[in-house]
Design a protein around this motif. Structure first.
Motif, PDB file in Angstrom:
ATOM      1  N   LEU A 170       0.829  -1.202   0.000  1.00 26.92           N
ATOM      2  CA  LEU A 170       0.000   0.000   0.000  1.00 26.92           C
ATOM      3  C   LEU A 170       0.865   1.253   0.000  1.00 26.92           C
ATOM      4  O   LEU A 170       0.580   2.221  -0.719  1.00 26.92           O
ATOM      5  N   LEU A 171       1.921   1.251   0.795  1.00 26.82           N
ATOM      6  CA  LEU A 171       2.834   2.396   0.798  1.00 26.82           C
ATOM      7  C   LEU A 171       3.410   2.651  -0.590  1.00 26.82           C
ATOM      8  O   LEU A 171       3.519   3.805  -1.037  1.00 26.82           O
ATOM      9  N   ASP A 172       3.771   1.579  -1.275  1.00 30.05           N
ATOM     10  CA  ASP A 172       4.312   1.716  -2.632  1.00 30.05           C
ATOM     11  C   ASP A 172       3.257   2.278  -3.583  1.00 30.05           C
ATOM     12  O   ASP A 172       3.563   3.126  -4.430  1.00 30.05           O
ATOM     13  N   LEU A 173       2.013   1.789  -3.454  1.00 34.11           N
ATOM     14  CA  LEU A 173       0.925   2.277  -4.306  1.00 34.11           C
ATOM     15  C   LEU A 173       0.701   3.764  -4.079  1.00 34.11           C
ATOM     16  O   LEU A 173       0.595   4.544  -5.043  1.00 34.11           O
ATOM     17  N   GLU A 174       0.634   4.177  -2.833  1.00 36.26           N
ATOM     18  CA  GLU A 174       0.439   5.599  -2.537  1.00 36.26           C
ATOM     19  C   GLU A 174       1.588   6.439  -3.077  1.00 36.26           C
ATOM     20  O   GLU A 174       1.361   7.535  -3.630  1.00 36.26           O
ATOM     21  N   ALA A 175       2.817   5.936  -2.931  1.00 36.98           N
ATOM     22  CA  ALA A 175       3.978   6.699  -3.407  1.00 36.98           C
ATOM     23  C   ALA A 175       3.946   6.860  -4.926  1.00 36.98           C
ATOM     24  O   ALA A 175       4.221   7.951  -5.456  1.00 36.98           O
TER      25      ALA A 175
END
Length: 276
Positions: free
Chosen positions: A241-246
């Motif tokens: 999820l962190l990667d998606l948001e970034a």
């Protein structure tokens, strides 16, 4: 409608566009807006058009008359309805029965990179409830009721009802509603988190328009990133999820809206977002 040769048949889905706002109205009031393959076909075709139309920046979904939707129309499909459905088919239409068509519409609502506001003007039951819960935000009339009533006729859930309910009210309450098929009034729906706001019936149109126009004036790309993070992120590990948001944040940060937002902040004024 008359019996003359130039009779006009009302569309089962009305589509109106004003400024950056598109409104879809389920339009079978005599049948409490019961859903048919033909209505879902019209909806999918319209959602494809809306997704491709950069001028549309927010969407409202509502019903005509006193119901949002009574769910799937249980009457056999008439020859006229079948003929109209065939005639309304569009390039890329994958066909299928009411479940196939309904599922594609619900999936498109969730994946549409624009905010979708449900204006729930009356009862939303069965797959009509699934359709209502698939919108991003929901304003309900005090007269509205919600019910996943599939078990009343011996059916399991469809239209994503199980996941939509679970995400909003938790597993135990979702199963209670699915098992009993009980109707939930607007006040209880607000308490459970099924809707965001409840207003008097005669205030629904104005409340819907006010919020929808606010969304249509907002940073559409940021809204799309938020939808992706919430819906896609629900099935992702936190690191993913962190990667998606970034990834989405880097893409959105290059937009004209972000530049305008920063300028407006520095100039101490309200930003004028363009959705690009």
């Amino acid at each position: 409608m008359t019996d003359s040769g130039d009779q006009r048949i009302e569309p089962s889905l009305r589509f109106e566009k004003q400024g950056g706002l598109a409104t879809l109205t389920l339009n079978r009031p005599a049948a409490r807006n019961a859903l048919t393959p033909g209505l879902f076909l019209e909806m999918e075709r319209t959602l494809v058009e809306i997704e491709a139309d950069d001028a549309v920046r927010a969407v409202v979904l509502t019903g005509s008359g006193h119901s949002f939707s009574a769910g799937a129309d249980l009457k056999p499909v008439s020859k006229e309805e079948h003929r109209r459905t065939q005639a309304a088919s569009f390039s890329g239409d994958a066909g299928g029965d009411i479940l196939d068509r309904g599922n594609r519409c619900i999936r498109r609502l969730r994946q549409l990179p624009k905010p979708v506001l449900g204006s729930i003007n009356g009862d939303a039951v069965g797959i009509g409830c699934s359709l209502a819960l698939a919108t991003d935000l929901r304003i309900a009339s005090q007269t509205a009721r919600f019910g996943v009533v599939f078990s009343r006729i011996g059916l399991g859930p469809d239209g994503g009802a199980s996941a939509l309910l679970r995400d909003l009210v938790g597993s135990a309450k979702a199963l209670e509603l699915l098992f009993t098929g009980d109707l939930v009034d607007a006040g209880e729906a607000l308490r459970l988190g099924l809707v965001n706001r409840v207003v008097a019936a005669d205030e629904l149109a104005d409340a819907t328009r006010e919020l929808a126009e606010r969304l249509a004036r907002g940073p559409t790309l940021a809204y799309a990133a938020a939808k992706a993070a919430v819906y896609q992120g629900a099935s992702l590990p936190f690191e993913s999820l962190l990667d998606l948001e970034a990834r989405n944040q880097r893409a959105v940060s290059r937009s004209e809206d972000v530049k305008e937002g920063i300028r407006a902040f520095l100039e101490r004024r309200k930003p004028e977002f363009r959705g690009r």
